[in-house]
Design a protein around this motif. Structure first.
Motif, short mmCIF file in Angstrom:
data_model
loop_
_atom_site.label_atom_id
_atom_site.label_comp_id
_atom_site.label_asym_id
_atom_site.label_seq_id
_atom_site.Cartn_x
_atom_site.Cartn_y
_atom_site.Cartn_z
N SER A 101 -5.58 -1.49 -1.28
CA SER A 101 -5.53 -2.05 0.05
C SER A 101 -6.90 -3.22 0.16
N ARG A 102 -7.90 -2.87 -0.99
CA ARG A 102 -8.81 -4.04 -0.95
C ARG A 102 -8.44 -5.37 -1.64
N SER A 103 -7.59 -4.90 -2.56
CA SER A 103 -7.10 -6.53 -3.07
C SER A 103 -6.16 -7.01 -2.05
N LEU A 104 -5.46 -6.49 -1.41
CA LEU A 104 -4.45 -6.89 -0.38
C LEU A 104 -5.28 -7.44 0.97
N ALA A 105 -6.13 -6.99 1.16
CA ALA A 105 -7.13 -7.41 2.20
C ALA A 105 -7.91 -8.59 1.89
N ALA A 106 -8.20 -8.88 0.72
CA ALA A 106 -8.63 -10.27 0.02
C ALA A 106 -7.65 -11.41 0.17
N LYS A 107 -6.63 -10.91 -0.35
CA LYS A 107 -5.43 -11.81 -0.32
C LYS A 107 -5.11 -12.45 1.09
N ALA A 108 -5.13 -11.25 2.13
CA ALA A 108 -4.53 -11.57 3.34
C ALA A 108 -5.67 -12.51 4.02
N ASN A 161 0.92 -14.75 -3.99
CA ASN A 161 -0.18 -13.82 -4.08
C ASN A 161 0.40 -12.32 -4.05
N ARG A 162 1.52 -12.29 -3.30
CA ARG A 162 2.32 -11.03 -3.46
C ARG A 162 2.84 -10.61 -4.79
N LEU A 163 3.26 -11.70 -5.59
CA LEU A 163 3.56 -11.36 -7.05
C LEU A 163 2.38 -11.00 -7.76
N LYS A 164 1.22 -11.37 -7.60
CA LYS A 164 0.02 -11.19 -8.08
C LYS A 164 -0.29 -9.59 -7.79
N LEU A 165 -0.11 -9.27 -6.67
CA LEU A 165 -0.54 -7.80 -6.24
C LEU A 165 0.38 -6.99 -6.76
N GLU A 166 1.80 -7.35 -6.80
CA GLU A 166 2.77 -6.32 -7.38
C GLU A 166 2.34 -6.00 -8.91
N ALA A 167 2.16 -7.36 -9.58
CA ALA A 167 1.66 -7.16 -11.26
C ALA A 167 0.33 -6.39 -11.28
N ARG A 168 -0.59 -6.49 -10.17
CA ARG A 168 -1.91 -5.65 -10.40
C ARG A 168 -1.59 -4.26 -10.18
N LEU A 169 -0.31 -3.76 -9.24
CA LEU A 169 -0.16 -2.58 -9.11
C LEU A 169 0.37 -1.83 -10.04
N ARG A 170 1.28 -2.56 -10.89
CA ARG A 170 2.04 -2.12 -12.12
C ARG A 170 1.11 -2.05 -13.16
N SER A 171 -0.05 -2.79 -13.33
CA SER A 171 -1.01 -2.71 -14.36
C SER A 171 -1.78 -1.36 -14.04
N LEU A 172 -2.20 -1.16 -12.72
CA LEU A 172 -2.87 0.04 -12.64
C LEU A 172 -2.12 1.37 -12.74
N VAL A 222 0.79 -1.20 -0.09
CA VAL A 222 0.04 0.02 -0.09
C VAL A 222 0.97 1.33 0.04
N GLY A 223 2.04 1.23 0.68
CA GLY A 223 2.83 2.24 0.74
C GLY A 223 3.60 2.66 -0.62
N GLN A 224 3.62 1.49 -1.42
CA GLN A 224 4.24 1.62 -2.74
C GLN A 224 3.40 2.25 -3.90
N ALA A 225 1.86 1.94 -3.63
CA ALA A 225 1.00 2.71 -4.59
C ALA A 225 1.01 4.00 -4.46
N ALA A 226 0.36 4.57 -5.73
CA ALA A 226 0.12 6.19 -5.68
C ALA A 226 -1.20 6.52 -4.82
N PRO A 227 -1.35 7.66 -4.61
CA PRO A 227 -2.41 8.03 -3.60
C PRO A 227 -3.94 7.58 -4.14
#
Length: 454
Positions: free
Chosen positions: A281-288, A309-320, A269-274
């Motif tokens: 955070s919604r995607s991370l909570a679902a995976k968590a 799941n962390r790799l998937k979330l990082e890929a989603r962050l890059r796509s967003l 969440v800290g790496q993502a843009a505002p």
């Protein structure tokens, strides 16, 4: 088995008093009939057993309660997440104590050497310098190479020579050094406790640790009460866990609900843009939530699921982030516009480029123009004046017509004002006469006035 455990312990206590299985040859059976019988036996135990008084039942019940409490304590001790809860609570308390002690050191020693706080901003390094230096006059004689860099050491020595601080006694300085010892010992213990917490989190909840980190995972477990209680929560609850006050305030005031709680401090969440923090955070909570259930109820003790799941979330962050960059590139659909360089290229498979445009040299040629004589120029000027004259006459005529119309309107308005004034005077003079007249004569006068006005 858990429900029948106290009843079986009661049966064992009764058998220990003389109703032994080997002597009486009684098989243990557990059903509704046996439960009713045991209830009756427990209520009439003093009458069924000779020599057993009511006073003897108290030690029996006390021993049974002790055995049950031991069983429950042993069961809760098997859940090692209680150690994590205590460790993260102690870690937070140590952080608070360290901050208060470090600020006290700076305020106390600041009376003697106030310039040191601006030069050395780290609290642990500041405590080490104060303990090693003592009086500020000793700064020029000491070597701070093990604690400070060369540049910072030079600044400290220069500031010590021109310091504006007050003088202190050796007794005061001894107390300051003892406080520095407390700060350093607490910082060392905090580092050891953090290593212990990291090892416990990697063994108890490895998948959750791989997703959100040791500190955030431990705080989630502590806030939920236990790992099992946290596994029962859905992803939406895990997302806002720790922001209950903001949630109920938003529901009460009918404002927007919070998007994240304790999970905000995770590295993803800290790496993502505002703008993307809410989605991540919604995607991370679902995976968590899935990782927590895997850790609490699964048999495996590896963190493969959390890493995947962390790799998937990082890929989603890059796509967003890529979509956001594409939208800001210029086009509406997110794809940047590419202008064609060769505009003269013909379409088709066998398209040819049209020949390049050649430079037209004849366009630079200027024809010789003979100068006009003075007479010709005067003739041309007269022609222009004659052409402009009718246009000006027409404008003057239209202007005169407009002025005449304005004068007529003003005269008519004055006449109307005069007539209105005369009518008002007539009305005033005719009012007493009309009072004596009959209503029929009034009507006749009104009709006459209307006809005259028309």
């Amino acid at each position: 088995m858990k429900e029948s455990y106290p009843k079986l312990r009661l049966v064992e206590g009764v058998l220990e008093l003389g109703l032994c299985k080997k002597v009486q040859k009684i098989d243990c059976v557990h059903n509704n009939a046996v439960m009713e019988l045991m209830r009756g036996v427990r209520s009439q135990l003093t009458e069924l057993i000779a020599g057993l008084a009511n006073q003897d039942l108290a030690p029996m019940s006390l021993g049974l309660s002790h055995s049950l409490s031991r069983y429950k304590l042993k069961f809760s001790a098997d859940k090692v997440d209680t150690m994590i809860i205590q460790a993260i609570g102690l870690l937070d308390d140590l952080d608070k104590e360290l901050n208060t002690y470090a600020m006290r050191v700076k305020e106390w020693y600041g009376w003697h050497f106030p310039e040191l706080a601006k030069i050395v901003q780290d609290t642990i390094v500041y405590s080490k310098v104060v303990k090693f230096m003592g009086f500020r006059e000793n700064a020029t004689k000491l070597d701070f190479s093990e604690i400070l860099t060369e540049e910072v050491e030079a600044e400290v020595k220069e500031a010590a020579n021109i310091s504006m601080g007050t003088e202190v006694s050796e007794h005061d300085l001894a107390n300051v050094r003892q406080l520095c010892d407390q700060v350093l010992s607490l910082s060392e213990y905090r580092a050891q406790l953090y290593d212990y917490l990291k090892s416990r989190m990697n063994t108890v909840a490895p998948n959750l640790t791989a997703l959100v980190g040791e500190l955030v995972g431990a705080r989630l477990i502590a806030h939920g009460g236990s790992l099992m209680n946290l596994a029962k929560q859905p992803g939406s609850t895990v997302q806002i866990l720790g922001a209950e006050k903001a949630l109920f305030r938003a529901l009460k005031t009918k404002h927007a609900t919070p998007k994240y709680g304790l999970i905000y401090h995770a590295s993803l969440v800290g790496q993502a843009a505002p703008k993307m923090k809410g989605k991540i955070s919604r995607s991370l909570a679902a995976k968590a939530s899935l990782a927590i259930r895997c850790d609490a109820l699964g048999d495996g003790q590896d963190n493969s699921m959390g890493l995947e799941n962390r790799l998937k979330l990082e890929a989603r962050l890059r796509s967003l982030e890529g979509k956001e960059l594409g939208r800001s590139a210029g086009s509406v659909k997110g794809k940047p516009k590419i202008e064609v360089y060769d505009k003269d290229r013909k379409k088709g498979a066998a398209g040819m480029i049209t020949p390049a445009k050649t430079y037209n040299a004849s366009a630079d040629a200027v024809l010789d123009q003979t100068p006009k004589s003075v007479g010709e120029e005067t003739v041309e000027k007269k022609r222009k004046i004659d052409e402009e004259a009718p246009a000006t006459e027409e404008k003057d005529a239209t202007g005169e017509k407009k002025e005449k119309k304005k004068k007529k309107k003003e005269a008519e308005a004055e006449q109307n004002d005069v007539q209105d004034g005369e009518k008002k005077k007539r009305k005033r003079s005719s009012e007493p006469e009309e009072a004596t007249e009959t209503p029929t004569s009034k009507k006749d006068k009104k009709k006459k006035k209307k006809k005259s006005e028309e």
